[in-house]
Design a protein around this motif. Structure first.
Motif, PDB file in Angstrom:
ATOM      1  N   UNK A  51       0.828  -1.214   0.000  1.00 19.07           N
ATOM      2  CA  UNK A  51       0.000   0.000   0.000  1.00 19.07           C
ATOM      3  C   UNK A  51       0.855   1.253   0.000  1.00 19.07           C
ATOM      4  N   UNK A  52       1.954   1.245   0.752  1.00 13.72           N
ATOM      5  CA  UNK A  52       2.827   2.414   0.811  1.00 13.72           C
ATOM      6  C   UNK A  52       3.480   2.694  -0.543  1.00 13.72           C
ATOM      7  N   UNK A  53       3.847   1.646  -1.259  1.00 13.19           N
ATOM      8  CA  UNK A  53       4.518   1.817  -2.543  1.00 13.19           C
ATOM      9  C   UNK A  53       3.543   1.974  -3.703  1.00 13.19           C
ATOM     10  N   UNK A  54       2.290   1.583  -3.527  1.00 12.08           N
ATOM     11  CA  UNK A  54       1.328   1.622  -4.634  1.00 12.08           C
ATOM     12  C   UNK A  54       0.973   3.053  -5.044  1.00 12.08           C
ATOM     13  N   UNK A  55       1.274   4.038  -4.219  1.00  8.53           N
ATOM     14  CA  UNK A  55       0.997   5.419  -4.618  1.00  8.53           C
ATOM     15  C   UNK A  55       1.947   5.901  -5.718  1.00  8.53           C
ATOM     16  N   UNK A  56       3.003   5.123  -5.998  1.00 10.26           N
ATOM     17  CA  UNK A  56       3.964   5.491  -7.035  1.00 10.26           C
ATOM     18  C   UNK A  56       3.808   4.663  -8.305  1.00 10.26           C
ATOM     19  N   UNK A  57       2.921   3.686  -8.302  1.00 12.17           N
ATOM     20  CA  UNK A  57       2.699   2.880  -9.495  1.00 12.17           C
ATOM     21  C   UNK A  57       2.126   1.526  -9.144  1.00 12.17           C
ATOM     22  N   UNK A  58       2.032   0.663 -10.156  1.00 11.90           N
ATOM     23  CA  UNK A  58       1.454  -0.670  -9.979  1.00 11.90           C
ATOM     24  C   UNK A  58       2.471  -1.606  -9.339  1.00 11.90           C
ATOM     25  N   UNK A  59       2.180  -2.040  -8.118  1.00 10.92           N
ATOM     26  CA  UNK A  59       3.036  -2.976  -7.407  1.00 10.92           C
ATOM     27  C   UNK A  59       2.660  -4.390  -7.826  1.00 10.92           C
ATOM     28  N   UNK A  60       3.631  -5.100  -8.396  1.00  5.99           N
ATOM     29  CA  UNK A  60       3.405  -6.474  -8.821  1.00  5.99           C
ATOM     30  C   UNK A  60       3.512  -7.417  -7.632  1.00  5.99           C
ATOM     31  N   UNK A  61       4.524  -7.171  -6.776  1.00  8.73           N
ATOM     32  CA  UNK A  61       4.745  -8.031  -5.613  1.00  8.73           C
ATOM     33  C   UNK A  61       5.446  -7.235  -4.520  1.00  8.73           C
ATOM     34  N   UNK A  62       5.060  -7.478  -3.288  1.00  7.07           N
ATOM     35  CA  UNK A  62       5.748  -6.928  -2.121  1.00  7.07           C
ATOM     36  C   UNK A  62       6.061  -8.098  -1.206  1.00  7.07           C
ATOM     37  N   UNK A  63       7.326  -8.281  -0.897  1.00  8.76           N
ATOM     38  CA  UNK A  63       7.769  -9.447  -0.119  1.00  8.76           C
ATOM     39  C   UNK A  63       8.670  -8.982   1.016  1.00  8.76           C
ATOM     40  N   UNK A  64       8.359  -9.396   2.237  1.00  8.39           N
ATOM     41  CA  UNK A  64       9.198  -9.120   3.401  1.00  8.39           C
ATOM     42  C   UNK A  64       9.920 -10.402   3.766  1.00  8.39           C
ATOM     43  N   UNK A  65      11.220 -10.319   3.941  1.00 12.15           N
ATOM     44  CA  UNK A  65      12.020 -11.488   4.290  1.00 12.15           C
ATOM     45  C   UNK A  65      11.821 -11.818   5.765  1.00 12.15           C
ATOM     46  N   UNK A  66      11.526 -13.088   6.033  1.00  7.07           N
ATOM     47  CA  UNK A  66      11.233 -13.532   7.389  1.00  7.07           C
ATOM     48  C   UNK A  66      12.312 -14.489   7.878  1.00  7.07           C
ATOM     49  N   UNK A  67      12.576 -14.446   9.180  1.00  4.71           N
ATOM     50  CA  UNK A  67      13.506 -15.374   9.801  1.00  4.71           C
ATOM     51  C   UNK A  67      12.807 -16.723   9.927  1.00  4.71           C
TER      52      UNK A  67
END
Length: 132
Positions: A51-67
């Motif tokens: 959501x934070x990055x979608x204001x700049x364009x179409x986000x295809x994928x957002x992935x957070x690296x988890x332990x």
């Protein structure tokens, strides 16, 4: 021999069909529009990042690296945009800004060059020295 050529030809045709772009284009486009996001808060979710990055364009994928062990965020992730222009806008707009109480750092993602860059992993006792 003809059967091998026919089999190899059909495999090559399947890899480069009109529906799938050549692998080098996928790699180039994926790297150019994939961003590294560092300094994330542990409470940031993939949905919130998208959501934070979608204001700049179409986000295809957002992935957070988890332990793997604690199932907690490692504090960084990746966001993939549909185009390079959108990725550039996101870098300009969000690098150094605050997200969920933490300053985030945004830059282009780098290719994994190799896995063996550091010290070798010990795999048992050393080999005995050979005498000449």
């Amino acid at each position: 021999m003809a059967a091998l050529r026919k089999l190899a030809g059909s495999a090559a045709a399947a890899l480069h069909s009109p529906l799938t772009p050549p692998p080098f284009l996928i790699c180039r486009r994926g790297i150019a529009s994939k961003l590294f996001v560092g300094g994330l808060s542990f409470c940031t979710t993939e949905k919130g990042l998208s959501e934070a990055f979608s204001q700049y364009g179409q986000v295809v994928e957002a992935k957070i690296m988890m332990d793997r062990i604690s199932s907690r965020s490692k504090g960084f992730g990746f966001v993939t945009f549909a185009s390079e222009d959108e990725a550039e806008k996101a870098i300009a707009g969000l690098d150094g800004k605050v997200l969920n109480g933490r300053v985030i750092y945004v830059d282009y993602a780098m290719l994994k060059s190799s896995f063996g860059g550091g010290m070798p992993i010990a795999r048992g006792p050393p080999e005995p020295a050979k005498e000449n």
